[in-house]
Design a protein around this motif. Sequence first.
Motif, mmCIF file in Angstrom:
data_model
loop_
_atom_site.group_PDB
_atom_site.id
_atom_site.type_symbol
_atom_site.label_atom_id
_atom_site.label_comp_id
_atom_site.label_asym_id
_atom_site.label_seq_id
_atom_site.Cartn_x
_atom_site.Cartn_y
_atom_site.Cartn_z
ATOM 1 N N PRO A 36 -3.819 57.733 -46.039
ATOM 2 C CA PRO A 36 -3.810 58.714 -44.588
ATOM 3 C C PRO A 36 -4.817 58.600 -43.574
ATOM 4 O O PRO A 36 -6.426 58.867 -44.367
ATOM 5 C CB PRO A 36 -3.709 60.427 -45.354
ATOM 6 N N ILE A 37 -5.132 57.861 -42.765
ATOM 7 C CA ILE A 37 -6.668 58.098 -41.678
ATOM 8 C C ILE A 37 -5.819 58.836 -40.157
ATOM 9 O O ILE A 37 -4.429 58.250 -39.851
ATOM 10 C CB ILE A 37 -6.089 56.378 -40.945
ATOM 11 N N ILE A 38 -6.459 59.681 -39.744
ATOM 12 C CA ILE A 38 -6.397 60.404 -38.425
ATOM 13 C C ILE A 38 -7.844 59.908 -37.915
ATOM 14 O O ILE A 38 -8.797 59.762 -38.096
ATOM 15 C CB ILE A 38 -6.321 62.310 -39.403
ATOM 16 N N PHE A 39 -7.266 59.634 -36.549
ATOM 17 C CA PHE A 39 -7.856 59.107 -36.041
ATOM 18 C C PHE A 39 -8.339 60.268 -35.310
ATOM 19 O O PHE A 39 -7.740 60.967 -34.668
ATOM 20 C CB PHE A 39 -7.453 57.474 -35.366
ATOM 21 N N VAL A 40 -10.249 59.964 -34.636
ATOM 22 C CA VAL A 40 -10.874 61.148 -34.280
ATOM 23 C C VAL A 40 -11.413 60.251 -32.672
ATOM 24 O O VAL A 40 -12.387 59.548 -33.449
ATOM 25 C CB VAL A 40 -12.059 62.214 -34.510
ATOM 26 N N THR A 41 -10.721 60.660 -31.377
ATOM 27 C CA THR A 41 -11.160 60.126 -30.729
ATOM 28 C C THR A 41 -11.514 60.650 -29.845
ATOM 29 O O THR A 41 -11.408 61.643 -28.999
ATOM 30 C CB THR A 41 -10.363 58.817 -29.982
ATOM 31 N N ALA A 42 -12.418 60.418 -28.804
ATOM 32 C CA ALA A 42 -12.786 60.911 -27.369
ATOM 33 C C ALA A 42 -11.844 59.923 -25.831
ATOM 34 O O ALA A 42 -12.908 60.316 -24.635
ATOM 35 C CB ALA A 42 -14.341 61.074 -26.626
ATOM 36 N N ILE A 43 -11.605 58.969 -26.422
ATOM 37 C CA ILE A 43 -10.780 58.180 -25.136
ATOM 38 C C ILE A 43 -10.066 58.541 -24.644
ATOM 39 O O ILE A 43 -9.163 57.994 -23.628
ATOM 40 C CB ILE A 43 -10.557 56.684 -25.590
ATOM 41 N N GLY A 44 -9.490 60.011 -24.650
ATOM 42 C CA GLY A 44 -8.312 61.053 -23.486
ATOM 43 C C GLY A 44 -6.665 60.338 -24.581
ATOM 44 O O GLY A 44 -6.812 59.565 -25.404
ATOM 45 N N LYS A 45 -5.895 60.122 -24.272
ATOM 46 C CA LYS A 45 -4.496 60.980 -24.743
ATOM 47 C C LYS A 45 -3.490 59.256 -23.953
ATOM 48 O O LYS A 45 -2.812 59.965 -23.063
ATOM 49 C CB LYS A 45 -4.053 61.981 -24.307
ATOM 50 N N ASP A 46 -4.266 58.427 -23.994
ATOM 51 C CA ASP A 46 -4.000 57.090 -23.032
ATOM 52 C C ASP A 46 -2.708 57.037 -24.044
ATOM 53 O O ASP A 46 -2.937 56.269 -25.203
ATOM 54 C CB ASP A 46 -4.470 56.127 -23.603
ATOM 55 N N ASP A 47 -1.414 56.427 -23.993
ATOM 56 C CA ASP A 47 -0.484 56.149 -24.454
ATOM 57 C C ASP A 47 -0.306 55.011 -25.016
ATOM 58 O O ASP A 47 -0.267 55.081 -26.620
ATOM 59 C CB ASP A 47 0.628 56.478 -24.035
ATOM 60 N N GLY A 48 -1.013 54.015 -24.860
ATOM 61 C CA GLY A 48 -1.558 52.386 -24.823
ATOM 62 C C GLY A 48 -1.985 52.695 -25.694
ATOM 63 O O GLY A 48 -2.082 52.111 -27.390
ATOM 64 N N GLN A 49 -3.635 53.257 -25.620
ATOM 65 C CA GLN A 49 -4.267 53.217 -27.094
ATOM 66 C C GLN A 49 -3.752 54.201 -28.535
ATOM 67 O O GLN A 49 -3.704 53.942 -29.123
ATOM 68 C CB GLN A 49 -5.514 54.522 -26.480
ATOM 69 N N ILE A 50 -2.893 55.400 -28.169
ATOM 70 C CA ILE A 50 -2.387 55.906 -28.911
ATOM 71 C C ILE A 50 -1.217 55.513 -30.195
ATOM 72 O O ILE A 50 -1.111 54.969 -31.242
ATOM 73 C CB ILE A 50 -1.617 57.271 -28.758
ATOM 74 N N ALA A 51 -0.766 54.460 -29.549
ATOM 75 C CA ALA A 51 0.224 53.584 -29.932
ATOM 76 C C ALA A 51 -0.381 52.452 -30.421
ATOM 77 O O ALA A 51 0.181 52.206 -32.306
ATOM 78 C CB ALA A 51 1.016 52.707 -28.665
#
Length: 338
Positions: free
Chosen positions: A80-95
């Motif tokens: 299991p990998i949980i991404f931790v990010t500060a790039i915002g909730k951009d749908d493209g990045q999340i996908a």
Amino acid sequence: MPDTPKILIVDDTPANLLVMESLLEGVGAQLLTATSGQQALSLMLEHEFSLVLLDVQMPDMDGFETATLLRGRKQTRHLPIIFVTAIGKDDGQIARGYEAGAVDYLFKPVNPHILRSKVEIFLELDRQRRLLARKSAELDHKVKELLALKKQLEAANRQLNELSLTDALTGLANRRCFQEALQTEWRRAMRCGQPLTLVMADIDFFKQFNDIYGHVAGDECLVKVAAVARSPLMRPADLAARYGGEEFVLLLPNTDLEGGVCQAEEIRLAVEKLAIVHEGSTIGPHLTMSFGVASVVPRRELDPMDLVCVADKALYTAKERGRNQVDVQGRGAFGSGA
């Protein structure tokens, strides 16, 4: 502790690592850290992790590339990998993250309660997975034990069945085995229209032999005679059995009367050649045997025991005529169809 789960925290900023470690203090897992994707992959070779908290934005190798490489390895394919990010909730990045293998997302600044809640969920899933793996391994072990035990029981049952059909002293088939074989061969001979021949044999004056030489010598004598009775039987279906104390039978499928007489005569001569001294015999200095032979093509109106009775009568006649000889059924012993 070997069973303590391990969590890998990957972030190129040491301060972020310290914050994450403090937020997860007391979560019930061993925390390891890496400051790059390359270092994370190296740690994967040394440890088995239950969860990875992976920063997305890192130099050289970002989180997406790192996750993709982890998914490409057999050992970490399902980690299991949980991404931790500060790039915002951009749908493209999340996908993109989910395509790379993420199971969840956390956004900086991290909410401590959400972080612990999600980590505890994945740790519980990992605990259940490990428990299931242990139970599965235990079950596999039990199945192997049961299969081995099944083989042992089958072998023991085969041995018991063989013992139940074998005369303990002579090693020949016993009376029960003979009776079962007689029924089987009778039905087969009736279907095929083939003759079935029975030879009954008796050691002459065996009671006197036991009285003179003792039962131990008598048993040794029976063993020697049994070996002789078995020797001419070359076909798999032929059966030599101990019928009673000193009485033996030969069951000869697809054998006519002449063939049965030949078998009996061969055994009679072989017993004479044993030259077992018998001072209690009235017909000679050595042990001898008498034989009765009967043969029939089985018919529905007849019974297998009819064959036994006729052979037994022939044996009685051999004894009445002086013993140490072979006698056969009288003409018409089985009726007009014989």
